[in-house]
Design a protein around this motif. Structure first.
Motif, mmCIF file in Angstrom:
data_model
loop_
_atom_site.group_PDB
_atom_site.id
_atom_site.type_symbol
_atom_site.label_atom_id
_atom_site.label_comp_id
_atom_site.label_asym_id
_atom_site.label_seq_id
_atom_site.Cartn_x
_atom_site.Cartn_y
_atom_site.Cartn_z
ATOM 1 N N GLU B 43 -1.993 51.481 73.444
ATOM 2 C CA GLU B 43 -1.272 50.497 74.377
ATOM 3 C C GLU B 43 -0.501 49.353 73.926
ATOM 4 O O GLU B 43 -1.146 48.503 73.161
ATOM 5 N N ALA B 44 0.512 49.461 74.768
ATOM 6 C CA ALA B 44 1.130 47.557 74.282
ATOM 7 C C ALA B 44 1.113 46.740 75.509
ATOM 8 O O ALA B 44 1.138 46.423 76.599
ATOM 9 N N ALA B 45 0.185 45.521 74.787
ATOM 10 C CA ALA B 45 0.924 44.825 76.150
ATOM 11 C C ALA B 45 1.697 43.533 76.623
ATOM 12 O O ALA B 45 2.691 43.461 76.287
ATOM 13 N N VAL B 46 1.920 43.640 77.795
ATOM 14 C CA VAL B 46 2.469 42.796 78.470
ATOM 15 C C VAL B 46 3.152 41.370 78.106
ATOM 16 O O VAL B 46 2.642 40.886 78.325
ATOM 17 N N ALA B 47 4.653 41.079 77.905
ATOM 18 C CA ALA B 47 4.649 39.727 77.269
ATOM 19 C C ALA B 47 5.733 38.927 78.329
ATOM 20 O O ALA B 47 6.029 39.843 79.434
ATOM 21 N N ARG B 48 5.439 38.090 78.689
ATOM 22 C CA ARG B 48 5.370 36.933 79.425
ATOM 23 C C ARG B 48 6.888 36.561 78.898
ATOM 24 O O ARG B 48 6.653 36.159 77.596
ATOM 25 N N PRO B 49 7.613 36.043 79.960
ATOM 26 C CA PRO B 49 9.180 35.030 79.519
ATOM 27 C C PRO B 49 8.962 34.073 77.864
ATOM 28 O O PRO B 49 8.404 32.928 79.083
ATOM 29 N N GLY B 50 8.960 33.315 77.225
ATOM 30 C CA GLY B 50 8.896 32.429 76.464
ATOM 31 C C GLY B 50 7.383 33.085 75.318
ATOM 32 O O GLY B 50 7.496 32.370 74.205
ATOM 33 N N GLN B 51 7.008 33.968 75.491
ATOM 34 C CA GLN B 51 6.036 34.584 73.966
ATOM 35 C C GLN B 51 6.555 35.059 73.205
ATOM 36 O O GLN B 51 8.362 35.532 73.229
ATOM 37 N N PHE B 52 5.513 35.706 72.053
ATOM 38 C CA PHE B 52 6.611 35.863 71.120
ATOM 39 C C PHE B 52 5.720 37.095 69.806
ATOM 40 O O PHE B 52 4.589 36.463 70.909
ATOM 41 N N ASN B 53 5.881 37.671 69.560
ATOM 42 C CA ASN B 53 5.303 38.254 68.867
ATOM 43 C C ASN B 53 4.742 38.218 66.926
ATOM 44 O O ASN B 53 6.418 37.702 67.032
ATOM 45 N N MET B 54 4.155 38.882 66.287
ATOM 46 C CA MET B 54 4.599 38.530 64.723
ATOM 47 C C MET B 54 4.717 39.674 64.667
ATOM 48 O O MET B 54 4.502 40.745 64.820
ATOM 49 N N PRO B 104 1.584 39.839 72.370
ATOM 50 C CA PRO B 104 2.153 38.735 72.153
ATOM 51 C C PRO B 104 1.015 37.106 72.414
ATOM 52 O O PRO B 104 0.566 37.352 72.851
ATOM 53 N N PHE B 105 1.943 36.359 71.175
ATOM 54 C CA PHE B 105 0.629 35.155 71.839
ATOM 55 C C PHE B 105 1.780 33.787 72.600
ATOM 56 O O PHE B 105 2.989 34.439 72.545
ATOM 57 N N GLY B 106 1.014 32.811 72.577
ATOM 58 C CA GLY B 106 1.755 31.707 73.251
ATOM 59 C C GLY B 106 1.712 31.367 74.692
ATOM 60 O O GLY B 106 1.731 32.362 75.364
ATOM 61 N N SER B 107 2.365 30.889 74.691
ATOM 62 C CA SER B 107 2.462 29.827 76.436
ATOM 63 C C SER B 107 4.391 30.906 76.952
ATOM 64 O O SER B 107 4.877 30.885 75.318
ATOM 65 N N ALA B 108 3.879 30.375 77.878
ATOM 66 C CA ALA B 108 5.247 31.087 78.798
ATOM 67 C C ALA B 108 6.222 29.937 79.138
ATOM 68 O O ALA B 108 5.501 29.218 79.505
ATOM 69 N N TRP B 109 7.649 30.607 79.803
ATOM 70 C CA TRP B 109 7.421 29.577 80.152
ATOM 71 C C TRP B 109 7.994 29.487 81.906
ATOM 72 O O TRP B 109 7.084 30.440 82.229
ATOM 73 N N PRO B 110 7.241 28.128 82.513
ATOM 74 C CA PRO B 110 6.761 27.918 83.878
ATOM 75 C C PRO B 110 8.043 29.168 84.706
ATOM 76 O O PRO B 110 8.376 27.989 85.772
ATOM 77 N N VAL B 111 8.526 29.619 84.658
ATOM 78 C CA VAL B 111 8.835 31.195 86.068
ATOM 79 C C VAL B 111 8.609 30.498 86.959
ATOM 80 O O VAL B 111 9.151 30.161 87.992
ATOM 81 N N ALA B 112 7.224 30.748 87.919
ATOM 82 C CA ALA B 112 7.098 30.341 88.705
ATOM 83 C C ALA B 112 6.683 29.287 89.306
ATOM 84 O O ALA B 112 6.823 29.062 90.216
ATOM 85 N N ALA B 113 6.758 28.346 88.765
ATOM 86 C CA ALA B 113 6.339 26.080 88.809
ATOM 87 C C ALA B 113 8.343 26.595 89.371
ATOM 88 O O ALA B 113 8.302 25.391 89.936
ATOM 89 N N ALA B 114 8.997 26.439 88.693
ATOM 90 C CA ALA B 114 10.560 27.050 89.562
ATOM 91 C C ALA B 114 11.040 27.981 91.041
ATOM 92 O O ALA B 114 11.930 27.327 90.965
ATOM 93 N N GLU B 115 9.520 28.101 91.141
ATOM 94 C CA GLU B 115 10.684 28.896 92.605
ATOM 95 C C GLU B 115 10.110 28.105 93.816
ATOM 96 O O GLU B 115 9.672 26.841 93.251
ATOM 97 N N GLY B 116 11.141 28.048 94.732
ATOM 98 C CA GLY B 116 11.716 26.512 95.460
ATOM 99 C C GLY B 116 12.832 25.987 94.533
ATOM 100 O O GLY B 116 13.144 24.514 95.542
ATOM 101 N N ARG B 117 12.735 25.605 93.490
ATOM 102 C CA ARG B 117 13.705 24.489 92.919
ATOM 103 C C ARG B 117 15.108 25.619 92.654
ATOM 104 O O ARG B 117 14.981 26.185 92.336
#
Ligand code: FAD
Ligand code: FES
Lengths: 158, 283
Positions: B43-54, B104-117
């Protein structure tokens, strides 16, 4: 003139100017358009104007002996162009050429310079705005000269 | 193979073998290239925008690489610039070759927080790669966002990446794409200058906008200043940091910036958390 006032009043550069100063600026202003490839002004010519770019792209170019013109910056919608009219000997330091059809508000700087000498409040208000502009451009030029995407800066910087 | 979960699917320290499906050259000399990949098994995990792989090149070394897109089947796409021993060796690989992947590792870009903006994306150089999935996410739900500005600066026209996609974005009335280069060429008809100038031209409502910035640190710092000057509060400006990585799990401390571990707490941070680091680096 009313139409010009309307055009200027929403631009951040003119924000905070008094009604009287805005009227004066509008009185010194005229709409001017340039076809692609036409120069708004050329290096060494007397600098008697400044511009607000309403639309289109203007290339600022320096001519290098044997290498032709080289664009060191471009300006676009909402950008202010020209401050050589503020500083003696009041001559342009570069060429400004329209790359696309360009629509501007042209300001008669010779008249304004004279008014600024006699009205220190206007002089200060405009100098403050142009100094801000010059600092912004200086910082941009500094950043541009650092070659930040070059080999010295790798990874995401690349 | 199937794609699931958001956390690393396997033992986080053990790279899983992935096969390179396709290599795409992003610039003429191939120094920047994009890999589409598939896991050999599991299985491969789905990454979120902003995350990275090694990504691990067997016998050579391991590097952190951001997700630059998600393929239709959810697998991560990576865009790599060859700069040193590992990434240069990666440049020689082709379809069918196998590399190791953890993440994937790390934090993601806050895409949901950008909704409505309004949303301002500012990318410098290969910094466009980690931001590209944000554009994809926005276009998939375009009506949820206000004005969307993509400001992209590169060294010269030949260094622009994702050219075909840039053309599509330019033609898309839903996006305001602005591209600039530090050094133009005779046939370049676009903007010349730094990316901050594109931000300074405005076209968004600073009081209601969110910004995401990725590129060299000095570019991010100046972009943050421009965005702030245009009315965006510092806590609504997000940057993606880059530090040399080892474990990517918050164990080794290699990627530490002050109290923050870039691998675990980042790479995406609100600007105020990183501002002191930017200042120190500029001294
Ligand atoms: C979270 C994260 C996401 C990244 N995403 C991408 C990406 O999407 N695409 C991409 O091409 N690169 C990305 N990078 C950068 C990439 O990890 C490095 O370029 C890579 O590790 C270099 O390894 P190398 O062995 O090829 O170079 P090395 O041989 O290790 O180094 C070559 C030169 O680069 C310098 N260097 C190495 N790594 C870094 C680094 N991380 N930061 C600054 N300088 C460094 C070295 O000091 C040396 O001068 C990312 C880094 C991080 C931390
Ligand atoms: S890479 Fe080990 S703690 Fe971040």
């Amino acid at each position: 003139m009313n139409e010009l006032m309307e055009m200027l009043k929403d631009r951040p550069f003119f924000e905070g100017l008094s009604e009287a100063h805005m009227k004066l600026l509008a009185a010194c202003a005229a709409l001017r358009s340039f076809e692609p490839d036409v120069c708004l002004f050329r290096e060494h010519e007397p600098a008697e104007a400044f511009y607000l770019v309403r639309s289109g792209t203007v290339a600022l170019e320096s001519r290098l002996p044997g290498r032709g013109a080289r664009t060191f910056a471009t300006l676009g919608e909402g950008d202010m162009l020209g401050w050589s009219w503020l500083i003696p000997p009041y001559r342009w330091h570069y060429d400004a050429r329209a790359i696309t059809p360009v629509h501007t508000v042209h300001f008669d700087a010779a008249v304004l310079r004279d008014r600024m000498d006699h009205d220190p409040e206007l002089g200060y208000a405009l100098l403050k705005r142009f100094t801000g502009l010059i600092v912004e451009r200086l910082q941009a030029a500094r950043l541009q000269s650092l070659d930040i995407y070059g080999d010295a800066d790798v990874g995401l910087g690349g | 193979m199937s794609v699931s979960a958001a956390e690393p699917a396997h033992e986080p320290m053990a790279p899983e073998p992935w096969r390179i499906r396709q290599v795409r050259r992003e610039v003429a000399d191939g120094e920047v290239f994009t890999w589409t990949m598939e896991p050999l098994s599991g299985e491969a995990a789905v990454a979120r925008p902003g995350q990275f792989n090694m990504l691990y090149l067997f016998g050579v070394g391991e590097v952190a690489i951001s997700i630059s897109a998600l393929a239709d089947d959810g697998t991560p796409v990576h865009t790599i610039r060859a700069v040193g021993s590992v990434t240069r060796a990666m440049q020689d690989l082709g379809p069918g070759d196998v590399v190791g992947l953890r993440g994937p590792f790390g934090s993601a870009w806050p895409v949901a927080a950008a909704e409505g903006r309004d949303l301002v994306l500012a990318a410098g150089g290969i910094g466009l790669a980690p931001l590209r999935p944000v554009v994809h996410a926005v276009l998939a739900r375009r009506e949820a966002f206000g004005r969307v500005l993509v400001c992209y600066g590169a060294r010269s026209p030949r260094d622009l990446i994702f050219r075909d996609e840039l053309e599509q974005w330019r033609a898309n009335p839903d996006l305001d794409l602005r591209v600039t280069v530090d050094r133009g060429t005779a046939d370049w008809k676009g903007d010349v200058g730094v990316v901050t100038q594109l931000i300074d031209r405005g076209g968004f409502d600073g009081r209601n906008a969110i910004a995401m910035v990725c590129g060299p640190e000095v570019m991010m710092r100046f972009s943050a200043l421009s965005l702030h000057r245009r009315g965006i509060a510092p806590e609504r400006i997000h940057v993606s940091m880059e530090r040399s990585m080892r474990c990517a799990l918050g164990f080794c401390g290699h990627c530490q910036i002050g109290p923050h571990f870039v691998c675990r707490d980042g790479p995406v941070f609100p600007y105020p958390a990183m501002e002191p680091a930017f200042r120190v680096n500029e001294l």
